[in-house]
Scaffold this motif. Sequence first.
Motif, PDB file in Angstrom:
ATOM      1  N   LEU A   1      50.270   4.351  27.371  1.00  0.00           N
ATOM      2  CA  LEU A   1      51.306   4.314  26.341  1.00  0.00           C
ATOM      3  C   LEU A   1      52.240   3.130  26.543  1.00  0.00           C
ATOM      4  O   LEU A   1      52.551   2.390  25.610  1.00  0.00           O
ATOM      5  CB  LEU A   1      52.098   5.625  26.358  1.00  0.00           C
ATOM      6  N   LEU A   2      52.679   2.938  27.771  1.00  0.00           N
ATOM      7  CA  LEU A   2      53.602   1.848  28.063  1.00  0.00           C
ATOM      8  C   LEU A   2      52.945   0.480  27.859  1.00  0.00           C
ATOM      9  O   LEU A   2      53.582  -0.454  27.369  1.00  0.00           O
ATOM     10  CB  LEU A   2      54.127   1.974  29.494  1.00  0.00           C
TER      11      LEU A   2
ATOM     12  N   SER B   1      49.540  -4.593  37.437  1.00  0.00           N
ATOM     13  CA  SER B   1      49.547  -3.974  36.109  1.00  0.00           C
ATOM     14  C   SER B   1      50.426  -2.733  36.099  1.00  0.00           C
ATOM     15  O   SER B   1      50.805  -2.206  37.154  1.00  0.00           O
ATOM     16  CB  SER B   1      48.118  -3.601  35.697  1.00  0.00           C
ATOM     17  N   ILE B   2      50.734  -2.256  34.920  1.00  0.00           N
ATOM     18  CA  ILE B   2      51.541  -1.040  34.798  1.00  0.00           C
ATOM     19  C   ILE B   2      50.811   0.141  35.428  1.00  0.00           C
ATOM     20  O   ILE B   2      51.412   0.938  36.146  1.00  0.00           O
ATOM     21  CB  ILE B   2      51.870  -0.758  33.319  1.00  0.00           C
TER      22      ILE B   2
ATOM     23  N   LEU C   1      60.992  -2.961  25.522  1.00  0.00           N
ATOM     24  CA  LEU C   1      60.069  -2.932  26.646  1.00  0.00           C
ATOM     25  C   LEU C   1      59.151  -4.141  26.599  1.00  0.00           C
ATOM     26  O   LEU C   1      58.443  -4.367  25.611  1.00  0.00           O
ATOM     27  CB  LEU C   1      59.220  -1.659  26.620  1.00  0.00           C
ATOM     28  N   THR C   2      59.140  -4.923  27.665  1.00  0.00           N
ATOM     29  CA  THR C   2      58.246  -6.066  27.790  1.00  0.00           C
ATOM     30  C   THR C   2      57.717  -6.116  29.219  1.00  0.00           C
ATOM     31  O   THR C   2      58.159  -5.348  30.086  1.00  0.00           O
ATOM     32  CB  THR C   2      58.959  -7.394  27.468  1.00  0.00           C
TER      33      THR C   2
ATOM     34  N   ALA D   1      59.165   0.182  19.815  1.00  0.00           N
ATOM     35  CA  ALA D   1      58.038   0.996  20.268  1.00  0.00           C
ATOM     36  C   ALA D   1      58.341   1.699  21.585  1.00  0.00           C
ATOM     37  O   ALA D   1      59.005   1.166  22.456  1.00  0.00           O
ATOM     38  CB  ALA D   1      56.809   0.109  20.455  1.00  0.00           C
ATOM     39  N   CYS D   2      57.833   2.893  21.711  1.00  0.00           N
ATOM     40  CA  CYS D   2      57.923   3.713  22.904  1.00  0.00           C
ATOM     41  C   CYS D   2      59.148   4.601  22.919  1.00  0.00           C
ATOM     42  O   CYS D   2      59.523   5.131  23.949  1.00  0.00           O
ATOM     43  CB  CYS D   2      57.890   2.884  24.182  1.00  0.00           C
ATOM     44  N   ARG D   3      59.762   4.793  21.777  1.00  0.00           N
ATOM     45  CA  ARG D   3      60.888   5.725  21.709  1.00  0.00           C
ATOM     46  C   ARG D   3      60.432   6.991  21.012  1.00  0.00           C
ATOM     47  O   ARG D   3      60.187   7.001  19.819  1.00  0.00           O
ATOM     48  CB  ARG D   3      62.043   5.120  20.928  1.00  0.00           C
TER      49      ARG D   3
END
Length: 218
Positions: free
Chosen positions: A41-42, A74-75, A111-112, A197-199
């Motif tokens: 998702l992130l 990576s995340i 978010l970046t 995005a992501c909220r």
Amino acid sequence: MGSLALDSESENSDIYSDLGLKELGKGVSGSPRILSLLSSLLERCVQKNEKLLETMQIQDVATVFHGLRAPTISIQQYVDRIFKYSGCSPSCFVVAQIYVDRFLQQTDVHLTSLNIHRLLITSVMLAAKVFDDAFFNNAYYARVGGVTTAELNRLEMTFLFSLDFRLQVNVRTFQRYCCQLDKATTEGLQIERPIQACRIKESWSSKGDSTCAPTTAR
């Protein structure tokens, strides 16, 4: 010290088990599913935001969470590292996502790849402090996160003041995020406003339905 009891008799028991939020049985190994779901998702949120920022030629707001360059890890690798070495419960990653959303709602930050890693280590650390029975000190989390203790202390204070120290998460909100994270990979995350995005919409009220009603990320 807060608590988010995962009631085995609740209607959300199946999704908690599916996400790997309950304790693994003896002899069972592997990472909880929540880690890969959150990472995916992130990653998509970061990609959408960076693409849109570039297209619109918008300069993101620089904060203490922004690095000069994106980390090479990576995340997914970073989330796995935090889980492996922090010893926090899988539920902390759901709470961390809630904290990150609250931070985004209170700031002009997007978010970046320049800020997601610092936001992750800070939010997971705070989630462990609030909801886990045992946790490490900031110096240890700093080593796990690849930052200095002084930097993590600064990140923590900035994060706390941005949230106005609102760290409690009610069961209804926790359930909503679990449901949304579970649906995000199977149905695709619907983005109304990609720049944010992501909220996932969070109700600050105690009123409302406690079931897994669909919510929309913003």
